[in-house]
Every structure is written in structure tokens, then in C-alpha cells.
Motif scaffolding. Structure first.
Motif, PDB file in Angstrom:
ATOM      1  N   ASP A 194      54.251  83.855  96.171  1.00 48.62           N
ATOM      2  CA  ASP A 194      55.052  84.660  95.254  1.00 48.62           C
ATOM      3  C   ASP A 194      55.800  83.743  94.284  1.00 48.62           C
ATOM      4  N   SER A 195      55.488  83.861  92.999  1.00 49.10           N
ATOM      5  CA  SER A 195      56.095  82.984  91.992  1.00 49.10           C
ATOM      6  C   SER A 195      57.602  83.217  91.879  1.00 49.10           C
ATOM      7  N   GLU A 196      58.027  84.471  91.978  1.00 46.61           N
ATOM      8  CA  GLU A 196      59.457  84.762  91.903  1.00 46.61           C
ATOM      9  C   GLU A 196      60.196  84.147  93.088  1.00 46.61           C
ATOM     10  N   GLY A 197      59.556  84.182  94.252  1.00 45.13           N
ATOM     11  CA  GLY A 197      60.160  83.553  95.426  1.00 45.13           C
ATOM     12  C   GLY A 197      60.311  82.055  95.254  1.00 45.13           C
ATOM     13  N   VAL A 198      59.313  81.418  94.622  1.00 44.99           N
ATOM     14  CA  VAL A 198      59.377  79.974  94.368  1.00 44.99           C
ATOM     15  C   VAL A 198      60.534  79.650  93.434  1.00 44.99           C
ATOM     16  N   VAL A 199      60.689  80.456  92.391  1.00 43.93           N
ATOM     17  CA  VAL A 199      61.790  80.238  91.443  1.00 43.93           C
ATOM     18  C   VAL A 199      63.138  80.389  92.154  1.00 43.93           C
ATOM     19  N   LEU A 200      63.259  81.417  92.989  1.00 42.24           N
ATOM     20  CA  LEU A 200      64.515  81.632  93.721  1.00 42.24           C
ATOM     21  C   LEU A 200      64.796  80.483  94.685  1.00 42.24           C
ATOM     22  N   GLY A 201      63.754  79.982  95.336  1.00 39.61           N
ATOM     23  CA  GLY A 201      63.923  78.854  96.248  1.00 39.61           C
ATOM     24  C   GLY A 201      64.374  77.601  95.531  1.00 39.61           C
ATOM     25  N   LEU A 202      63.785  77.333  94.369  1.00 39.61           N
ATOM     26  CA  LEU A 202      64.186  76.158  93.588  1.00 39.61           C
ATOM     27  C   LEU A 202      65.601  76.304  93.038  1.00 39.61           C
ATOM     28  N   LEU A 203      65.959  77.524  92.628  1.00 37.25           N
ATOM     29  CA  LEU A 203      67.322  77.763  92.146  1.00 37.25           C
ATOM     30  C   LEU A 203      68.337  77.559  93.264  1.00 37.25           C
ATOM     31  N   SER A 204      67.966  77.928  94.489  1.00 36.16           N
ATOM     32  CA  SER A 204      68.874  77.690  95.616  1.00 36.16           C
ATOM     33  C   SER A 204      69.069  76.191  95.831  1.00 36.16           C
ATOM     34  N   ALA A 205      68.028  75.407  95.560  1.00 36.14           N
ATOM     35  CA  ALA A 205      68.154  73.950  95.655  1.00 36.14           C
ATOM     36  C   ALA A 205      69.099  73.419  94.586  1.00 36.14           C
ATOM     37  N   VAL A 206      69.035  73.994  93.395  1.00 37.34           N
ATOM     38  CA  VAL A 206      69.916  73.569  92.301  1.00 37.34           C
ATOM     39  C   VAL A 206      71.368  73.881  92.629  1.00 37.34           C
ATOM     40  N   THR A 207      71.634  75.092  93.104  1.00 40.58           N
ATOM     41  CA  THR A 207      73.025  75.467  93.421  1.00 40.58           C
ATOM     42  C   THR A 207      73.555  74.657  94.602  1.00 40.58           C
ATOM     43  N   TYR A 208      72.688  74.356  95.562  1.00 41.04           N
ATOM     44  CA  TYR A 208      73.138  73.536  96.700  1.00 41.04           C
ATOM     45  C   TYR A 208      73.436  72.114  96.238  1.00 41.04           C
ATOM     46  N   SER A 209      72.643  71.619  95.303  1.00 39.67           N
ATOM     47  CA  SER A 209      72.899  70.293  94.737  1.00 39.67           C
ATOM     48  C   SER A 209      74.234  70.267  93.998  1.00 39.67           C
ATOM     49  N   LEU A 210      74.503  71.314  93.226  1.00 41.15           N
ATOM     50  CA  LEU A 210      75.784  71.403  92.520  1.00 41.15           C
ATOM     51  C   LEU A 210      76.945  71.457  93.501  1.00 41.15           C
ATOM     52  N   PHE A 211      76.750  72.189  94.593  1.00 43.55           N
ATOM     53  CA  PHE A 211      77.791  72.271  95.621  1.00 43.55           C
ATOM     54  C   PHE A 211      78.106  70.890  96.189  1.00 43.55           C
ATOM     55  N   ILE A 212      77.074  70.151  96.554  1.00 47.61           N
ATOM     56  CA  ILE A 212      77.274  68.817  97.127  1.00 47.61           C
ATOM     57  C   ILE A 212      77.891  67.876  96.098  1.00 47.61           C
ATOM     58  N   TRP A 213      77.365  67.911  94.891  1.00 45.78           N
ATOM     59  CA  TRP A 213      77.820  66.993  93.839  1.00 45.78           C
ATOM     60  C   TRP A 213      79.274  67.273  93.447  1.00 45.78           C
TER      61      TRP A 213
END
Length: 229
Positions: free
Chosen positions: A155-174
Motif C-alpha cells: 500500500d503506497s499510502e501506508g508507505v508514505v505514512l510510515g516514512l512520515l512517522s520516521a520524520v516526526t520521530y526524528s524531529l522529536f529526537i532532534w
């Protein structure tokens, strides 16, 4: 360059924290398969986490400080934009993807965080960080099975959501790493999680009830009452 032992302890703590999403993923998938909705799962997940953090924080009341002298607003913003958004995006990704694929996408936070730090400091990552990026990329290819699986089935939408969760988690850590605050880590987490829970309750609280299970519960109670009679 030799690192302080606390540095490696902090790295291990971040990896263990991210791994908890992987440990939680099968339970969330099972909840979805049992008929629970995204709203129900997310509200109760963040609510239970907030409750447990407050129970721990109450034991450490001596470490509380004047809220007007600490970065409480920053903590609330980071909790909302980091923890909450990561949870929402990752739970939505789990609705569309297998748990193993979703957690691999979330773990892209490793190289995204390195990229954020490099852009902020305006310098190329060191050799160890570059090696870490290569390992993560290679692991992603093998874990998702990009070489042998048909990508059209993912599911392409699921992939986008998964990658966005990685971005927000990175922002949280940073962003958390740039908080210049002498505050107990449990208190920090409690403040951030509380802010996130307030927002998620406002967004999805009205849909977090029993929902479709209300009819099943009422039918069960009716059958039980009839059998007693």
C-alpha cells in the motif's frame, strides 16, 4: 574519537525506545483485526501511557520545579508534534501495512536524524554515521524484500505514512536533544505525553468509545439475562 559512556547509553536508550514501537505493533494489528478502530487504539494507547508516566512522576515529586522557570511550553510542543504525530502516523500505517514493514519504515529515523543534524551543523556526517546510514539502507532493502517482492502489492499510502512517522520521530529526537533544561527525564516525558494526550483526546475522543462493540455487549447482556430467567 573516544566517547563518554553516557553517550553510548543514550544511543542505546533511543534504539530501545524505537524498538518498543516494534514490540507494540503486533498488538495493534491484533486490535485492528479484532474490530477496534484507529481512534480507539490511539486514544487508549496514549491515555494508558500518560497514566503510567504520571504514576511514576508522582513518586518523584521532589524533582518538580516551578513550571514558569522551565521549558514547559517547548516540551508540550515537542510532545504534540513529536510523540503524538509519530503515534498517529504509525498507527495509520499499521492499518495498511504488515507490522514488519511498518517498523522498518519507522526505523528510517536513524538516517533522517543524522541528516537533520548535518544540515543544522552544516557539515558532512562522519565515517561512522555514514556507515550507519549504509547499514540501515541495506537492512531496509533486505527486510522489506525489495529484491524479490512485488512492490505493487504494498500500500503506497501506508508507505508514505510510515516514512512520515520516521520524520516526526526524528524531529522529536532532534528537538529534545536541543532542550537546554536541567529537568528530570521522567518529568519531561510526562509533560510531553500529557500534552499529546490532551490533543489526541480532543481529536478522536468522541470516536474512542465501544463503537460497534456496544451492540455485541448489549446482546450478550440480554442473552445472559434471558438465561438467568
Amino acid at each position: 574519537m573516544r566517547r563518554d559512556p553516557l553517550y553510548w547509553l543514550s544511543v542505546l536508550s533511543v534504539l530501545l525506545g524505537a524498538s518498543c514501537y516494534g514490540l507494540l505493533s503486533p498488538f495493534i494489528k491484533q486490535a485492528y483485526e479484532s474490530g477496534f478502530t484507529f481512534e480507539q487504539v490511539t486514544v487508549h494507547q496514549t491515555g494508558v501511557a500518560t497514566l503510567f508516566l504520571w504514576l511514576i512522576a508522582l513518586v518523584r515529586l521532589k524533582r518538580w520545579k516551578n513550571p514558569f522557570r522551565g521549558p514547559w511550553i517547548k516540551l508540550a510542543v515537542i510532545g504534540t508534534c513529536g510523540i503524538l504525530l509519530t503515534t498517529i502516523l504509525y498507527n495509520q500505517a499499521l492499518e495498511r501495512l504488515e507490522a514488519s514493514i511498518a517498523i522498518v519504515l519507522l526505523f528510517q529515523f536513524t538516517w533522517i536524524t543524522i541528516l537533520l543534524d548535518s544540515l543544522w551543523n552544516r557539515r558532512w556526517p562522519g565515517k561512522f554515521r555514514m556507515a550507519a546510514i549504509v547499514v540501515v539502507m541495506a537492512g531496509t532493502v533486505l527486510a522489506v524484500g525489495l529484491l524479490e517482492n512485488d512492490l505493487t502489492r504494498i500500500d503506497s499510502e501506508g508507505v508514505v505514512l510510515g516514512l512520515l512517522s520516521a520524520v516526526t520521530y526524528s524531529l522529536f529526537i532532534w528537538l529534545t536533544g536541543r532542550l537546554d533544561a536541567d529537568m528530570d527525564p521522567v518529568i519531561k516525558s510526562t509533560v510531553m505525553m500529557s500534552a499529546g494526550f490532551v490533543l489526541v483526546a480532543l481529536l478522536f475522543g468522541s470516536k474512542a468509545g465501544a463503537g460497534q462493540f456496544e451492540g455485541t455487549i448489549m446482546a450478550g447482556e440480554y442473552c445472559l439475562e434471558r438465561s438467568v430467567r
